[in-house]
Scaffold this motif. Sequence first.
Motif, PDB file in Angstrom:
ATOM      1  N   LEU A  88      29.810 -12.966  -9.190  1.00 35.10           N
ATOM      2  CA  LEU A  88      29.844 -14.416  -9.372  1.00 35.10           C
ATOM      3  C   LEU A  88      30.233 -14.814 -10.797  1.00 35.10           C
ATOM      4  O   LEU A  88      30.961 -15.785 -11.004  1.00 35.10           O
ATOM      5  N   GLN A  89      29.765 -14.053 -11.760  1.00 30.56           N
ATOM      6  CA  GLN A  89      30.054 -14.366 -13.157  1.00 30.56           C
ATOM      7  C   GLN A  89      31.547 -14.283 -13.477  1.00 30.56           C
ATOM      8  O   GLN A  89      32.013 -14.904 -14.422  1.00 30.56           O
ATOM      9  N   ALA A  90      32.274 -13.535 -12.672  1.00 32.41           N
ATOM     10  CA  ALA A  90      33.703 -13.352 -12.926  1.00 32.41           C
ATOM     11  C   ALA A  90      34.558 -14.430 -12.253  1.00 32.41           C
ATOM     12  O   ALA A  90      35.781 -14.350 -12.275  1.00 32.41           O
ATOM     13  N   THR A  91      33.913 -15.435 -11.662  1.00 32.15           N
ATOM     14  CA  THR A  91      34.666 -16.445 -10.915  1.00 32.15           C
ATOM     15  C   THR A  91      34.411 -17.844 -11.449  1.00 32.15           C
ATOM     16  O   THR A  91      33.386 -18.108 -12.090  1.00 32.15           O
ATOM     17  N   PRO A  92      35.336 -18.783 -11.165  1.00 27.39           N
ATOM     18  CA  PRO A  92      35.148 -20.186 -11.565  1.00 27.39           C
ATOM     19  C   PRO A  92      33.941 -20.853 -10.916  1.00 27.39           C
ATOM     20  O   PRO A  92      33.480 -21.875 -11.383  1.00 27.39           O
ATOM     21  N   SER A 136       0.823  -1.212   0.000  1.00 29.28           N
ATOM     22  CA  SER A 136       0.000   0.000   0.000  1.00 29.28           C
ATOM     23  C   SER A 136       0.860   1.267   0.000  1.00 29.28           C
ATOM     24  O   SER A 136       0.428   2.328  -0.433  1.00 29.28           O
ATOM     25  N   GLN A 137       2.098   1.143   0.492  1.00 31.05           N
ATOM     26  CA  GLN A 137       3.051   2.258   0.433  1.00 31.05           C
ATOM     27  C   GLN A 137       3.790   2.167  -0.905  1.00 31.05           C
ATOM     28  O   GLN A 137       4.943   1.737  -0.972  1.00 31.05           O
ATOM     29  N   ARG A 138       3.101   2.552  -1.958  1.00 31.85           N
ATOM     30  CA  ARG A 138       3.556   2.248  -3.316  1.00 31.85           C
ATOM     31  C   ARG A 138       4.951   2.784  -3.625  1.00 31.85           C
ATOM     32  O   ARG A 138       5.778   2.097  -4.213  1.00 31.85           O
ATOM     33  N   HIS A 139       5.216   4.027  -3.231  1.00 34.05           N
ATOM     34  CA  HIS A 139       6.514   4.633  -3.553  1.00 34.05           C
ATOM     35  C   HIS A 139       7.642   3.908  -2.836  1.00 34.05           C
ATOM     36  O   HIS A 139       8.661   3.564  -3.432  1.00 34.05           O
ATOM     37  N   ALA A 140       7.450   3.664  -1.543  1.00 37.09           N
ATOM     38  CA  ALA A 140       8.482   2.982  -0.754  1.00 37.09           C
ATOM     39  C   ALA A 140       8.681   1.554  -1.239  1.00 37.09           C
ATOM     40  O   ALA A 140       9.821   1.065  -1.334  1.00 37.09           O
ATOM     41  N   PHE A 141       7.586   0.873  -1.570  1.00 36.03           N
ATOM     42  CA  PHE A 141       7.672  -0.515  -2.047  1.00 36.03           C
ATOM     43  C   PHE A 141       8.413  -0.580  -3.384  1.00 36.03           C
ATOM     44  O   PHE A 141       9.309  -1.409  -3.573  1.00 36.03           O
ATOM     45  N   ALA A 142       8.055   0.315  -4.301  1.00 39.23           N
ATOM     46  CA  ALA A 142       8.704   0.330  -5.617  1.00 39.23           C
ATOM     47  C   ALA A 142      10.195   0.629  -5.485  1.00 39.23           C
ATOM     48  O   ALA A 142      11.037   0.012  -6.157  1.00 39.23           O
ATOM     49  N   PHE A 143      10.546   1.577  -4.605  1.00 44.32           N
ATOM     50  CA  PHE A 143      11.955   1.930  -4.401  1.00 44.32           C
ATOM     51  C   PHE A 143      12.724   0.739  -3.838  1.00 44.32           C
ATOM     52  O   PHE A 143      13.847   0.443  -4.272  1.00 44.32           O
ATOM     53  N   ALA A 144      12.112   0.033  -2.863  1.00 41.55           N
ATOM     54  CA  ALA A 144      12.783  -1.122  -2.240  1.00 41.55           C
ATOM     55  C   ALA A 144      13.007  -2.234  -3.249  1.00 41.55           C
ATOM     56  O   ALA A 144      14.082  -2.839  -3.307  1.00 41.55           O
ATOM     57  N   ILE A 145      11.993  -2.527  -4.075  1.00 40.75           N
ATOM     58  CA  ILE A 145      12.111  -3.573  -5.093  1.00 40.75           C
ATOM     59  C   ILE A 145      13.191  -3.212  -6.109  1.00 40.75           C
ATOM     60  O   ILE A 145      14.006  -4.049  -6.516  1.00 40.75           O
ATOM     61  N   GLU A 146      13.207  -1.947  -6.512  1.00 47.83           N
ATOM     62  CA  GLU A 146      14.213  -1.499  -7.484  1.00 47.83           C
ATOM     63  C   GLU A 146      15.629  -1.664  -6.916  1.00 47.83           C
ATOM     64  O   GLU A 146      16.542  -2.137  -7.601  1.00 47.83           O
ATOM     65  N   LYS A 147      15.812  -1.281  -5.663  1.00 50.83           N
ATOM     66  CA  LYS A 147      17.133  -1.399  -5.039  1.00 50.83           C
ATOM     67  C   LYS A 147      17.562  -2.853  -4.920  1.00 50.83           C
ATOM     68  O   LYS A 147      18.713  -3.197  -5.206  1.00 50.83           O
ATOM     69  N   ILE A 148      16.641  -3.732  -4.523  1.00 50.33           N
ATOM     70  CA  ILE A 148      16.953  -5.154  -4.414  1.00 50.33           C
ATOM     71  C   ILE A 148      17.376  -5.714  -5.771  1.00 50.33           C
ATOM     72  O   ILE A 148      18.321  -6.510  -5.870  1.00 50.33           O
ATOM     73  N   GLY A 149      16.692  -5.290  -6.820  1.00 48.74           N
ATOM     74  CA  GLY A 149      17.054  -5.742  -8.162  1.00 48.74           C
ATOM     75  C   GLY A 149      18.477  -5.356  -8.526  1.00 48.74           C
ATOM     76  O   GLY A 149      19.239  -6.169  -9.070  1.00 48.74           O
ATOM     77  N   MET A 150      18.860  -4.129  -8.213  1.00 46.95           N
ATOM     78  CA  MET A 150      20.219  -3.675  -8.514  1.00 46.95           C
ATOM     79  C   MET A 150      21.250  -4.417  -7.656  1.00 46.95           C
ATOM     80  O   MET A 150      22.355  -4.718  -8.114  1.00 46.95           O
ATOM     81  N   GLN A 151      20.873  -4.718  -6.404  1.00 46.36           N
ATOM     82  CA  GLN A 151      21.776  -5.473  -5.528  1.00 46.36           C
ATOM     83  C   GLN A 151      22.003  -6.883  -6.073  1.00 46.36           C
ATOM     84  O   GLN A 151      23.133  -7.376  -6.104  1.00 46.36           O
ATOM     85  N   VAL A 152      20.920  -7.518  -6.508  1.00 48.25           N
ATOM     86  CA  VAL A 152      21.025  -8.867  -7.081  1.00 48.25           C
ATOM     87  C   VAL A 152      21.943  -8.852  -8.301  1.00 48.25           C
ATOM     88  O   VAL A 152      22.825  -9.709  -8.451  1.00 48.25           O
ATOM     89  N   GLU A 153      21.750  -7.865  -9.172  1.00 50.33           N
ATOM     90  CA  GLU A 153      22.578  -7.770 -10.369  1.00 50.33           C
ATOM     91  C   GLU A 153      24.045  -7.576 -10.016  1.00 50.33           C
ATOM     92  O   GLU A 153      24.941  -8.130 -10.677  1.00 50.33           O
ATOM     93  N   SER A 154      24.336  -6.812  -8.967  1.00 49.83           N
ATOM     94  CA  SER A 154      25.721  -6.591  -8.536  1.00 49.83           C
ATOM     95  C   SER A 154      26.359  -7.889  -8.064  1.00 49.83           C
ATOM     96  O   SER A 154      27.517  -8.185  -8.401  1.00 49.83           O
ATOM     97  N   VAL A 155      25.620  -8.666  -7.293  1.00 54.43           N
ATOM     98  CA  VAL A 155      26.142  -9.948  -6.802  1.00 54.43           C
ATOM     99  C   VAL A 155      26.355 -10.909  -7.965  1.00 54.43           C
ATOM    100  O   VAL A 155      27.374 -11.614  -8.029  1.00 54.43           O
ATOM    101  N   VAL A 156      25.411 -10.953  -8.890  1.00 54.85           N
ATOM    102  CA  VAL A 156      25.533 -11.832 -10.054  1.00 54.85           C
ATOM    103  C   VAL A 156      26.794 -11.496 -10.859  1.00 54.85           C
ATOM    104  O   VAL A 156      27.519 -12.386 -11.307  1.00 54.85           O
ATOM    105  N   LYS A 157      27.072 -10.204 -11.020  1.00 53.58           N
ATOM    106  CA  LYS A 157      28.266  -9.793 -11.780  1.00 53.58           C
ATOM    107  C   LYS A 157      29.548 -10.290 -11.117  1.00 53.58           C
ATOM    108  O   LYS A 157      30.496 -10.697 -11.793  1.00 53.58           O
TER     109      LYS A 157
END
Length: 199
Positions: A94-98, A71-92
């Motif tokens: 991992l991708q650089a390792t054996p 129901s807190q649409r702005h806060a929820f959208a911001f949190a989801i967006e940040k989590i997505g960027m965090q996931v992408e950072s971790v994936v990058k």
Amino acid sequence: MQKGLVKLEQQVAMLAEKAVEFDKAKWFEKNRFIQNKHGLFDSPLFASKSLLLQDYVDEIALSLKHLPATSQRHAFAFAIEKIGMQVESVVKVLQATPVWAKENRSSPKAKAQVYRKAVAKIMQSSHELYQELSQNHEFERRLQAMITERQSQLDSANSDTARQQLHAEILALHARLGRCRKAISATEDKIVALEKQSR
């Protein structure tokens, strides 16, 4: 929405398993540059400052656990967006390792491209839609404020000409508000459709 979040939690759990392998291998133990930074990421995305990837995945999991209410649409959208960027950072990382390469050899389904597509399906598309929804709600808020302001001006208007002009402006703003609310409904329908696809 709930099933989409469960899917996301499962993806983060998979990242946690890879992070354990990553940390066991101690890839950066002898890397002075990384040690001097006191963390794996330059990005301000993470509060954690650690040489253990698991700490960053734990931070993502904690953010998922304590998401704002939808129901807190702005806060929820911001949190989801940040989590997505965090996931992408971790994936990058991992991708650089054996760790990543080994998994790709042992399981064709676990190729980086497939994993990234899965993350994108759950995260990136929903980010765009949540951003669109957030923008539309902000536009709705502004239109409502403008209508309230014009209504207040109308109540204190001294001439018929001013009143007619304000009436016309209020009608035009209501028309724009109607279009804005239709756009909000359309975006919400897209989010529902995306969640169904990710089941």
